[in-house]
Write a protein that holds these residues in place. Structure first.
Motif, PDB file in Angstrom:
ATOM      1  N   MET A  80       0.860  -1.108  -0.017  1.00 20.03           N
ATOM      2  CA  MET A  80       0.001  -0.056  -0.054  1.00 20.03           C
ATOM      3  C   MET A  80       0.867   1.169  -0.082  1.00 20.03           C
ATOM      4  N   ALA A  81       0.515   2.165  -1.030  1.00 19.11           N
ATOM      5  CA  ALA A  81       1.284   3.363  -0.913  1.00 19.11           C
ATOM      6  C   ALA A  81       1.153   4.221   0.325  1.00 19.11           C
ATOM      7  N   ASP A  82       2.056   4.837   0.414  1.00 17.95           N
ATOM      8  CA  ASP A  82       2.249   6.014   1.828  1.00 17.95           C
ATOM      9  C   ASP A  82       1.275   7.256   1.455  1.00 17.95           C
ATOM     10  N   PRO A  83       0.382   7.609   2.057  1.00 20.51           N
ATOM     11  CA  PRO A  83      -0.659   8.635   1.747  1.00 20.51           C
ATOM     12  C   PRO A  83       0.216   9.809   2.008  1.00 20.51           C
ATOM     13  N   SER A  84       1.134   9.878   2.671  1.00 27.14           N
ATOM     14  CA  SER A  84       1.890  10.953   2.858  1.00 27.14           C
ATOM     15  C   SER A  84       2.938  11.585   1.835  1.00 27.14           C
ATOM     16  N   VAL A  85       3.123  10.688   0.845  1.00 31.24           N
ATOM     17  CA  VAL A  85       3.846  10.895  -0.262  1.00 31.24           C
ATOM     18  C   VAL A  85       3.198  11.154  -1.489  1.00 31.24           C
ATOM     19  N   PRO A  86       3.346  12.450  -1.987  1.00 36.02           N
ATOM     20  CA  PRO A  86       2.629  12.786  -3.145  1.00 36.02           C
ATOM     21  C   PRO A  86       2.998  11.751  -4.196  1.00 36.02           C
ATOM     22  N   PRO A  87       2.097  11.272  -5.161  1.00 34.83           N
ATOM     23  CA  PRO A  87       2.187  10.380  -6.162  1.00 34.83           C
ATOM     24  C   PRO A  87       3.135  11.061  -7.255  1.00 34.83           C
ATOM     25  N   ILE A  88       3.100  12.481  -7.325  1.00 35.26           N
ATOM     26  CA  ILE A  88       3.823  13.013  -8.488  1.00 35.26           C
ATOM     27  C   ILE A  88       5.312  12.732  -8.157  1.00 35.26           C
ATOM     28  N   LEU A  89       5.612  12.464  -7.008  1.00 35.05           N
ATOM     29  CA  LEU A  89       7.206  12.414  -6.904  1.00 35.05           C
ATOM     30  C   LEU A  89       7.980  11.232  -7.751  1.00 35.05           C
ATOM     31  N   ARG A  90       6.896  10.348  -8.044  1.00 39.04           N
ATOM     32  CA  ARG A  90       7.268   9.181  -8.937  1.00 39.04           C
ATOM     33  C   ARG A  90       7.888   9.741 -10.314  1.00 39.04           C
ATOM     34  N   TYR A  91       7.682  10.642 -10.683  1.00 35.82           N
ATOM     35  CA  TYR A  91       8.149  11.341 -12.001  1.00 35.82           C
ATOM     36  C   TYR A  91       9.553  12.044 -11.674  1.00 35.82           C
ATOM     37  N   PHE A  92       9.780  12.212 -10.447  1.00 36.86           N
ATOM     38  CA  PHE A  92      11.294  12.675 -10.508  1.00 36.86           C
ATOM     39  C   PHE A  92      12.333  11.406 -10.186  1.00 36.86           C
ATOM     40  N   THR A  93      11.924  10.405 -10.485  1.00 37.05           N
ATOM     41  CA  THR A  93      13.157   9.429 -10.207  1.00 37.05           C
ATOM     42  C   THR A  93      13.870   9.402 -11.695  1.00 37.05           C
ATOM     43  N   PHE A  94      15.208   8.984 -11.395  1.00 31.97           N
ATOM     44  CA  PHE A  94      16.404   9.245 -12.626  1.00 31.97           C
ATOM     45  C   PHE A  94      17.050   8.059 -12.694  1.00 31.97           C
ATOM     46  N   GLY A  95      16.981   7.101 -12.066  1.00 32.99           N
ATOM     47  CA  GLY A  95      17.876   6.105 -11.962  1.00 32.99           C
ATOM     48  C   GLY A  95      17.589   5.631 -13.564  1.00 32.99           C
ATOM     49  N   HIS A  96      16.928   5.386 -14.202  1.00 32.28           N
ATOM     50  CA  HIS A  96      16.688   4.775 -15.567  1.00 32.28           C
ATOM     51  C   HIS A  96      17.270   5.706 -16.697  1.00 32.28           C
ATOM     52  N   LEU A  97      17.767   6.981 -16.290  1.00 32.43           N
ATOM     53  CA  LEU A  97      18.461   7.802 -17.485  1.00 32.43           C
ATOM     54  C   LEU A  97      19.987   7.591 -17.572  1.00 32.43           C
ATOM     55  N   PRO A  98      20.465   7.959 -18.896  1.00 32.54           N
ATOM     56  CA  PRO A  98      21.870   7.832 -18.892  1.00 32.54           C
ATOM     57  C   PRO A  98      22.725   8.645 -17.915  1.00 32.54           C
ATOM     58  N   GLU A  99      23.768   8.540 -17.630  1.00 33.56           N
ATOM     59  CA  GLU A  99      24.519   9.147 -16.597  1.00 33.56           C
ATOM     60  C   GLU A  99      24.508  10.711 -16.783  1.00 33.56           C
ATOM     61  N   HIS A 100      24.702  11.365 -18.138  1.00 34.78           N
ATOM     62  CA  HIS A 100      24.683  12.794 -18.283  1.00 34.78           C
ATOM     63  C   HIS A 100      23.263  13.479 -17.979  1.00 34.78           C
ATOM     64  N   LEU A 101      22.074  12.615 -17.880  1.00 27.67           N
ATOM     65  CA  LEU A 101      21.047  13.245 -17.870  1.00 27.67           C
ATOM     66  C   LEU A 101      20.576  12.803 -16.523  1.00 27.67           C
ATOM     67  N   ARG A 102      21.192  11.967 -15.655  1.00 33.68           N
ATOM     68  CA  ARG A 102      20.995  11.695 -14.151  1.00 33.68           C
ATOM     69  C   ARG A 102      21.632  12.912 -13.594  1.00 33.68           C
ATOM     70  N   ALA A 103      22.742  13.309 -13.885  1.00 33.09           N
ATOM     71  CA  ALA A 103      23.336  14.752 -13.451  1.00 33.09           C
ATOM     72  C   ALA A 103      22.429  15.848 -13.625  1.00 33.09           C
ATOM     73  N   VAL A 104      21.609  15.942 -14.674  1.00 36.61           N
ATOM     74  CA  VAL A 104      20.672  17.165 -14.732  1.00 36.61           C
ATOM     75  C   VAL A 104      19.469  16.784 -13.835  1.00 36.61           C
ATOM     76  N   SER A 105      19.066  15.794 -13.664  1.00 35.78           N
ATOM     77  CA  SER A 105      17.694  15.435 -13.166  1.00 35.78           C
ATOM     78  C   SER A 105      17.859  15.339 -11.712  1.00 35.78           C
ATOM     79  N   ALA A 106      18.957  14.900 -11.197  1.00 36.06           N
ATOM     80  CA  ALA A 106      18.864  14.470  -9.832  1.00 36.06           C
ATOM     81  C   ALA A 106      18.548  15.676  -8.868  1.00 36.06           C
ATOM     82  N   PRO A 107      19.129  16.907  -8.957  1.00 32.19           N
ATOM     83  CA  PRO A 107      18.913  18.024  -8.106  1.00 32.19           C
ATOM     84  C   PRO A 107      17.392  18.454  -8.001  1.00 32.19           C
TER      85      PRO A 107
END
Length: 71
Positions: A1-28
């Motif tokens: 069950m998902a934690d109701p205190s964590v907004p679902p939109i946070l899933r769109y901020f994951t960056f592990g699937h990106l190539p390294e040069h884009l991870r560096a852009v996305s991580a901050p």
């Protein structure tokens, strides 16, 4: 069950699937999104802040794609 205190939109901020040069852009953006969720109360303004941050992250990642010749 998902934690109701964590907004679902946070899933769109994951960056592990990106190539390294884009991870560096996305991580901050992911770091800031998580900081905002921890520091601010849930509500419409937090939702707007996260949505606009996501738009900015998406644009930055696209700029990173452009700077790498579309790779």
């Amino acid at each position: 069950m998902a934690d109701p205190s964590v907004p679902p939109i946070l899933r769109y901020f994951t960056f592990g699937h990106l190539p390294e040069h884009l991870r560096a852009v996305s991580a901050p953006f992911a770091d800031l999104a998580n900081q905002l969720v921890e520091a601010l109360p849930p509500g419409p303004e937090l939702s707007v802040a996260l949505r606009k941050l996501l738009e900015s992250k998406d644009a930055a990642v696209r700029a990173g794609l452009d700077s790498q010749g579309g790779r």
